[in-house]
Design an enzyme around this catalytic site. Structure first.
Site, PDB file in Angstrom:
ATOM      1  N   ASP A  33       0.806  -1.213   0.000  1.00  0.00           N
ATOM      2  CA  ASP A  33       0.000   0.000   0.000  1.00  0.00           C
ATOM      3  C   ASP A  33       0.846   1.274   0.000  1.00  0.00           C
ATOM      4  O   ASP A  33       0.343   2.364   0.241  1.00  0.00           O
ATOM      5  CB  ASP A  33      -0.969   0.026   1.189  1.00  0.00           C
ATOM      6  CG  ASP A  33      -2.260   0.760   0.862  1.00  0.00           C
ATOM      7  OD1 ASP A  33      -2.409   1.191  -0.294  1.00  0.00           O
ATOM      8  OD2 ASP A  33      -3.105   0.904   1.761  1.00  0.00           O
ATOM      9  N   HIS A  58       5.311  -2.042  13.741  1.00  0.00           N
ATOM     10  CA  HIS A  58       4.803  -0.816  14.355  1.00  0.00           C
ATOM     11  C   HIS A  58       5.078   0.406  13.479  1.00  0.00           C
ATOM     12  O   HIS A  58       4.180   1.207  13.200  1.00  0.00           O
ATOM     13  CB  HIS A  58       5.455  -0.647  15.730  1.00  0.00           C
ATOM     14  CG  HIS A  58       4.900   0.446  16.587  1.00  0.00           C
ATOM     15  ND1 HIS A  58       5.304   1.755  16.472  1.00  0.00           N
ATOM     16  CD2 HIS A  58       3.990   0.417  17.587  1.00  0.00           C
ATOM     17  CE1 HIS A  58       4.667   2.485  17.375  1.00  0.00           C
ATOM     18  NE2 HIS A  58       3.853   1.697  18.069  1.00  0.00           N
ATOM     19  N   ASN A  72      -5.242   2.711  -5.426  1.00  0.00           N
ATOM     20  CA  ASN A  72      -4.446   1.556  -5.854  1.00  0.00           C
ATOM     21  C   ASN A  72      -5.172   0.235  -5.582  1.00  0.00           C
ATOM     22  O   ASN A  72      -4.563  -0.831  -5.648  1.00  0.00           O
ATOM     23  CB  ASN A  72      -3.078   1.567  -5.153  1.00  0.00           C
ATOM     24  CG  ASN A  72      -3.203   1.428  -3.638  1.00  0.00           C
ATOM     25  OD1 ASN A  72      -4.289   1.558  -3.086  1.00  0.00           O
ATOM     26  ND2 ASN A  72      -2.095   1.164  -2.971  1.00  0.00           N
ATOM     27  N   ASN A 155       0.752   5.278  27.283  1.00  0.00           N
ATOM     28  CA  ASN A 155      -0.336   4.297  27.416  1.00  0.00           C
ATOM     29  C   ASN A 155      -0.482   3.695  28.804  1.00  0.00           C
ATOM     30  O   ASN A 155      -0.955   2.575  28.943  1.00  0.00           O
ATOM     31  CB  ASN A 155      -0.114   3.151  26.421  1.00  0.00           C
ATOM     32  CG  ASN A 155      -0.135   3.610  24.978  1.00  0.00           C
ATOM     33  OD1 ASN A 155      -0.732   4.621  24.656  1.00  0.00           O
ATOM     34  ND2 ASN A 155       0.535   2.872  24.115  1.00  0.00           N
ATOM     35  N   ALA A 165       6.855  13.259  24.732  1.00  0.00           N
ATOM     36  CA  ALA A 165       5.702  14.132  24.480  1.00  0.00           C
ATOM     37  C   ALA A 165       5.653  15.302  25.459  1.00  0.00           C
ATOM     38  O   ALA A 165       5.144  16.372  25.143  1.00  0.00           O
ATOM     39  CB  ALA A 165       4.406  13.322  24.570  1.00  0.00           C
ATOM     40  N   SER A 244       0.257   5.639  20.259  1.00  0.00           N
ATOM     41  CA  SER A 244       1.105   5.494  19.059  1.00  0.00           C
ATOM     42  C   SER A 244       0.281   5.554  17.783  1.00  0.00           C
ATOM     43  O   SER A 244       0.758   6.026  16.750  1.00  0.00           O
ATOM     44  CB  SER A 244       1.837   4.144  19.070  1.00  0.00           C
ATOM     45  OG  SER A 244       3.021   4.211  19.802  1.00  0.00           O
TER      46      SER A 244
END
Length: 313
Positions: A33, A58, A72, A155, A165, A244
């Protein structure tokens, strides 16, 4: 966008992660893809070579959310489907990495003209800025050079955001579920910038009209990546949920803002961040900035030709 730069065209996004399935080389295959024209030269700071192949899945998932090809007849479509991806491997096959390695990746991305950096990674809650000085310095350098950095809030379900972050000038991204509720695992707290889809179960937030913790969890987030342990089998695996998964939605929207020209030809990270916040959709019962930041990222509003910070064209 009607401005001639659809899908983030002309913008380079660095994905600092486990690598990306970006090329057919040796045992590795490019994800079906991705267009081969999607990628610019990256680097593998784990194996110390110029071939940042994914050995985990990941990083491919994260890059897919940003820039999967369109038209596509395969899989899904990236939010910024015409952006370029710079694959930078800073995490090993287990998804783990050192702050110094991630810092090297940030400096590489800035020096090789990435305009946005995606960090779908977090350090454990006990890690402070003093523990990761090289990475804090690298993030400061990125900001000074006009590069926007978006990172996962983490998380653990804590009322505090994890590094990186939490670092100054980084866009911190929390996760919401399919229902529009804060996800039960998503860190929150002071400094949260905004939220994006991360999947999973609702947090128990009495009074929040979108939260149903007693009901079955919302669906996972789906993207094309490895379906098992092979680097050659791709599909839409289950089990991906987290901040994530939320972060690349915001990274891609930042790329769309830059490409659209709505803030002018060279918007600063502060201008892009202000635009992301001003156009986000409010969630919760109001006054919930610790939980949702400015709200849910809204790519359509962020790239509309009017609104906060827009320049006449």
């Amino acid at each position: 966008a009607a401005d001639g730069a659809p899908g983030g065209q002309g913008v380079t996004v660095a994905v600092l992660d486990t690598g990306v399935a970006y090329a057919n080389r040796g045992p590795f295959r490019r994800s079906p893809d991705f267009s081969r024209y999607t990628f610019v030269k990256g680097y593998d700071f784990v194996a110390k070579n110029p071939y940042p192949n994914d050995r985990n899945g990941h990083g491919t998932f994260v890059a897919s959310t940003i820039a999967e090809a369109t038209n596509n007849h395969y899989g899904l479509t990236g939010l910024a489907f015409a952006a370029h991806i710079m694959p930078v491997r800073v995490l090993d096959s287990q998804g783990e990495g050192e702050a110094s390695t991630i810092a090297e990746g940030v400096l590489f991305a800035v020096k090789h003209h990435a305009q946005v950096i995606n960090l779908s990674l977090e350090f454990s809650p006990g890690v402070t800025a003093a523990d990761i000085p090289e990475l804090i310095r690298a993030l400061r350098y990125a900001h000074r050079q006009g590069v926007l950095v978006a990172a996962a809030a983490g998380n653990e379900g804590h009322a505090a955001i994890a590094y990186p972050a939490k670092a100054p000038d980084v866009v911190s991204v929390g996760a919401i579920t399919e229902h529009g509720c804060l996800a039960d695992y998503s860190n929150d707290g002071a400094g949260l910038t905004l939220v994006a889809p991360g999947g999973g179960a609702d947090a128990n937030l009495p009074g929040d009209p979108n939260c149903f913790p007693e009901k079955p969890p919302g669906r996972d987030i789906y993207q094309v990546t490895f379906t098992g342990s092979s680097f050659t089998k791709f599909g839409l695996p289950t089990g991906y949920e987290g901040t994530s998964m939320a972060t690349p939605h915001v990274t891609a929207t930042a790329a769309l803002i830059i490409a659209s020209g709505v803030l002018g030809p060279h918007p600063t990270p502060a201008q892009i961040t202000a635009r992301l916040k001003a156009t986000a959709r409010k969630l919760g019962g109001g006054g919930d900035e610790r939980l949702y930041g400015a709200g849910l990222v809204n790519a359509a509003a962020a790239t509309a030709p009017s609104g906060p910070g827009a320049v006449a064209r």
